[in-house]
Design a protein around this motif. Structure first.
Motif, PDB file in Angstrom:
ATOM      1  N   SER A 110     -52.530  10.850 -20.885  1.00 24.44           N
ATOM      2  CA  SER A 110     -51.636   9.699 -20.926  1.00 24.44           C
ATOM      3  C   SER A 110     -50.423  10.034 -21.776  1.00 24.44           C
ATOM      4  O   SER A 110     -50.438  11.001 -22.544  1.00 24.44           O
ATOM      5  CB  SER A 110     -52.376   8.498 -21.527  1.00 24.44           C
ATOM      6  OG  SER A 110     -51.540   7.359 -21.547  1.00 24.44           O
ATOM      7  N   ASN A 111     -49.350   9.208 -21.633  1.00 28.10           N
ATOM      8  CA  ASN A 111     -48.116   9.408 -22.402  1.00 28.10           C
ATOM      9  C   ASN A 111     -47.523  10.794 -22.145  1.00 28.10           C
ATOM     10  O   ASN A 111     -47.035  11.443 -23.051  1.00 28.10           O
ATOM     11  CB  ASN A 111     -48.388   9.216 -23.895  1.00 28.10           C
ATOM     12  CG  ASN A 111     -47.127   8.877 -24.673  1.00 28.10           C
ATOM     13  OD1 ASN A 111     -46.353   8.018 -24.250  1.00 28.10           O
ATOM     14  ND2 ASN A 111     -46.906   9.552 -25.776  1.00 28.10           N
ATOM     15  N   ARG A 112     -47.551  11.212 -20.875  1.00 29.76           N
ATOM     16  CA  ARG A 112     -46.996  12.525 -20.494  1.00 29.76           C
ATOM     17  C   ARG A 112     -45.821  12.307 -19.543  1.00 29.76           C
ATOM     18  O   ARG A 112     -45.689  11.249 -18.917  1.00 29.76           O
ATOM     19  CB  ARG A 112     -48.046  13.392 -19.776  1.00 29.76           C
ATOM     20  CG  ARG A 112     -49.365  13.580 -20.480  1.00 29.76           C
ATOM     21  CD  ARG A 112     -49.267  14.365 -21.743  1.00 29.76           C
ATOM     22  NE  ARG A 112     -48.887  15.756 -21.554  1.00 29.76           N
ATOM     23  CZ  ARG A 112     -48.675  16.588 -22.590  1.00 29.76           C
ATOM     24  NH1 ARG A 112     -48.798  16.177 -23.852  1.00 29.76           N
ATOM     25  NH2 ARG A 112     -48.329  17.842 -22.377  1.00 29.76           N
ATOM     26  N   VAL A 113     -44.989  13.316 -19.427  1.00 28.38           N
ATOM     27  CA  VAL A 113     -43.924  13.290 -18.429  1.00 28.38           C
ATOM     28  C   VAL A 113     -43.931  14.634 -17.701  1.00 28.38           C
ATOM     29  O   VAL A 113     -44.174  15.677 -18.310  1.00 28.38           O
ATOM     30  CB  VAL A 113     -42.552  12.957 -19.076  1.00 28.38           C
ATOM     31  CG1 VAL A 113     -42.151  13.921 -20.157  1.00 28.38           C
ATOM     32  CG2 VAL A 113     -41.440  12.886 -18.041  1.00 28.38           C
ATOM     33  N   ILE A 114     -43.745  14.588 -16.385  1.00 29.22           N
ATOM     34  CA  ILE A 114     -43.679  15.825 -15.597  1.00 29.22           C
ATOM     35  C   ILE A 114     -42.250  16.366 -15.688  1.00 29.22           C
ATOM     36  O   ILE A 114     -41.287  15.599 -15.662  1.00 29.22           O
ATOM     37  CB  ILE A 114     -44.013  15.558 -14.099  1.00 29.22           C
ATOM     38  CG1 ILE A 114     -45.321  14.778 -13.945  1.00 29.22           C
ATOM     39  CG2 ILE A 114     -44.021  16.856 -13.292  1.00 29.22           C
ATOM     40  CD1 ILE A 114     -46.585  15.532 -14.260  1.00 29.22           C
ATOM     41  N   ASP A 171     -45.419  15.762 -23.715  1.00 27.55           N
ATOM     42  CA  ASP A 171     -45.663  14.480 -24.337  1.00 27.55           C
ATOM     43  C   ASP A 171     -44.383  13.627 -24.221  1.00 27.55           C
ATOM     44  O   ASP A 171     -43.283  14.147 -24.436  1.00 27.55           O
ATOM     45  CB  ASP A 171     -45.998  14.742 -25.818  1.00 27.55           C
ATOM     46  CG  ASP A 171     -46.336  13.469 -26.540  1.00 27.55           C
ATOM     47  OD1 ASP A 171     -47.485  13.025 -26.409  1.00 27.55           O
ATOM     48  OD2 ASP A 171     -45.444  12.917 -27.208  1.00 27.55           O
ATOM     49  N   ILE A 172     -44.517  12.343 -23.880  1.00 25.87           N
ATOM     50  CA  ILE A 172     -43.298  11.512 -23.697  1.00 25.87           C
ATOM     51  C   ILE A 172     -42.490  11.427 -24.995  1.00 25.87           C
ATOM     52  O   ILE A 172     -41.259  11.496 -24.970  1.00 25.87           O
ATOM     53  CB  ILE A 172     -43.630  10.090 -23.181  1.00 25.87           C
ATOM     54  CG1 ILE A 172     -44.146  10.133 -21.734  1.00 25.87           C
ATOM     55  CG2 ILE A 172     -42.391   9.184 -23.240  1.00 25.87           C
ATOM     56  CD1 ILE A 172     -44.296   8.776 -21.039  1.00 25.87           C
ATOM     57  N   ASP A 173     -43.185  11.309 -26.147  1.00 30.55           N
ATOM     58  CA  ASP A 173     -42.448  11.171 -27.425  1.00 30.55           C
ATOM     59  C   ASP A 173     -41.572  12.408 -27.654  1.00 30.55           C
ATOM     60  O   ASP A 173     -40.407  12.305 -28.042  1.00 30.55           O
ATOM     61  CB  ASP A 173     -43.405  11.024 -28.614  1.00 30.55           C
ATOM     62  CG  ASP A 173     -44.330   9.825 -28.473  1.00 30.55           C
ATOM     63  OD1 ASP A 173     -44.424   9.288 -27.352  1.00 30.55           O
ATOM     64  OD2 ASP A 173     -44.959   9.431 -29.468  1.00 30.55           O
ATOM     65  N   GLU A 174     -42.201  13.563 -27.378  1.00 30.69           N
ATOM     66  CA  GLU A 174     -41.481  14.831 -27.549  1.00 30.69           C
ATOM     67  C   GLU A 174     -40.296  14.903 -26.564  1.00 30.69           C
ATOM     68  O   GLU A 174     -39.187  15.286 -26.925  1.00 30.69           O
ATOM     69  CB  GLU A 174     -42.480  15.938 -27.184  1.00 30.69           C
ATOM     70  CG  GLU A 174     -42.347  17.266 -27.890  1.00 30.69           C
ATOM     71  CD  GLU A 174     -43.419  18.196 -27.296  1.00 30.69           C
ATOM     72  OE1 GLU A 174     -43.033  19.147 -26.617  1.00 30.69           O
ATOM     73  OE2 GLU A 174     -44.623  17.907 -27.475  1.00 30.69           O
TER      74      GLU A 174
END
Ligand code: ADP
Ligand code: F6P
Length: 324
Positions: free
Chosen positions: A286-290, A301-304
């Motif tokens: 969860s909280n990932r982006v491709i 990681d989305i935050d990163e």
């Protein structure tokens, strides 16, 4: 223990982009292939809040891979920045049995996905915007189609501009980012390219000097690609005509750049990214982006991802000046 994922939803958010349907189709078909239930959410986060949620099966995405726009429709939903509204969104997901969501959109949409992930709804973002302005990825769904659409339009304007020995200022989309202007400027052999990231007050004067110098060399037409973020193309055209004596016209390409049949690249990349998003969710992530970075598909990681900054590549900027 990782949360069990039985139902995956998909939404598109922010500006639409050609190839979003290919991504949606891949999410639906990949999730079904893995034995999951699939729900579509209409009109982005606005539709989530209004519970515009419906079951999807394989036929829901039949005949969509080649279609521009987004069959799920899209919206900008300002209220979703409010934590109370985000909690309501998570609550609605639980009510409809949604364990996870694939969010197809840009950085703003990923912020919404990040907030839902913190509230226990697993999320993965898929980069969809014609602007190419997502820092974590070298590719965004829709950019390839949009730059090709704009490039073809500029080729046509160039023909008439050359026949009439005019200067043409062509404004392309990109309120904050100049990637469409940069790529079209290079691909169309523009004499000047105006990018919001690099704009300075003297730029118009430089164009005027450039036209005068070219006229002395016998060049009778001049193409300027201007990004929407700089705007003022009509006013600029008037001032350039007055200062140079060269007839000048402004053309604003506008929303035609966001529509149309997606290119092969947009269909294939969007399909790969949609499928990867579902795979990650099925692995309990969860909280990932491709993203597509250095020639490979990957996830972050989305935050990163949201903390990253994107700049115009130095060498591409250099050739906008060296080759004219
Ligand atoms: P994009 O996704 O293309 O960057 P926007 O910036 O318009 O487009 O964002 C799309 C939507 O994402 C917004 O209308 C809003 O619903 C949601 N969003 C944007 N910023 C935030 C935020 N800080 N927190 C939660 N949701 C957000
Ligand atoms: O989706 C990105 C984008 O097309 C930008 O290039 C442009 O500035 C903006 O959306 C236009 O938004 P709207 O459709 O709300 O006019």
């Amino acid at each position: 223990m990782a949360k069990e994922i039985n139902t995956i939803a998909v939404l598109t958010s922010g500006g639409d982009a050609p190839g979003m349907n290919a991504a949606t189709r891949a999410v639906v078909r990949e999730a079904l292939y893995r034995g999951k239930k699939v729900k579509g959410i209409r009109r982005g986060y606005a539709g989530l809040l209004n519970e515009e949620i419906f079951d999807m099966d394989a036929s829901s995405v039949s005949d969509t891979i080649s279609r521009g726009g987004t069959i799920l429709q899209t919206a900008r939903c300002v209220e979703f920045v409010d934590p109370k509204v985000q909690e309501k969104g998570a609550e609605i997901c639980r009510k409809h049995g949604i364990d996870a969501i694939v969010v197809i959109g840009g950085d703003g949409s990923f912020k919404g996905a990040q907030k839902l992930a913190r509230l226990g709804i697993n999320t993965v973002g898929v980069p969809g915007t014609i602007d190419l302005d997502i820092a974590c990825t070298d590719y965004t769904i829709g950019f390839d189609t949009a730059v090709n659409t704009a490039m073809e339009a500029i080729d046509k304007i160039r023909d008439t501009s050359t026949s009439h020995e005019r200067c043409s200022i062509i404004e392309v989309m990109g309120r904050h980012a100049g990637y469409i202007a940069l790529w079209c400027g290079i691909a169309n052999g523009a004499e000047d390219i105006l990018l919001p990231e690099k704009y300075d007050e003297d730029q118009e004067m430089k164009i005027i000097e450039h036209i005068k110098m070219n006229k002395r060399k016998g060049k009778q037409h001049h193409i300027v690609v201007n990004a929407e973020g700089i705007g003022h193309s009509q006013e600029m055209a008037k001032r350039i005509e007055e200062a140079t004596g060269m007839e000048t016209r402004a053309s604003i390409l506008g929303h035609m750049q966001r529509g149309g049949v997606p290119t092969c690249k947009d269909r294939v990349y969007a399909t790969t990214m949609g499928s990867m998003a579902v795979k990650l969710l099925c692995e309990g992530k969860s909280n990932r982006v491709i993203a597509h970075r250095n020639g490979e598909f990957c996830d972050l990681d989305i935050d990163e991802a949201l903390a990253m900054k994107k700049t115009i590549p130095d060498y591409m900027y250099y050739i906008t000046n060296s080759l004219v």
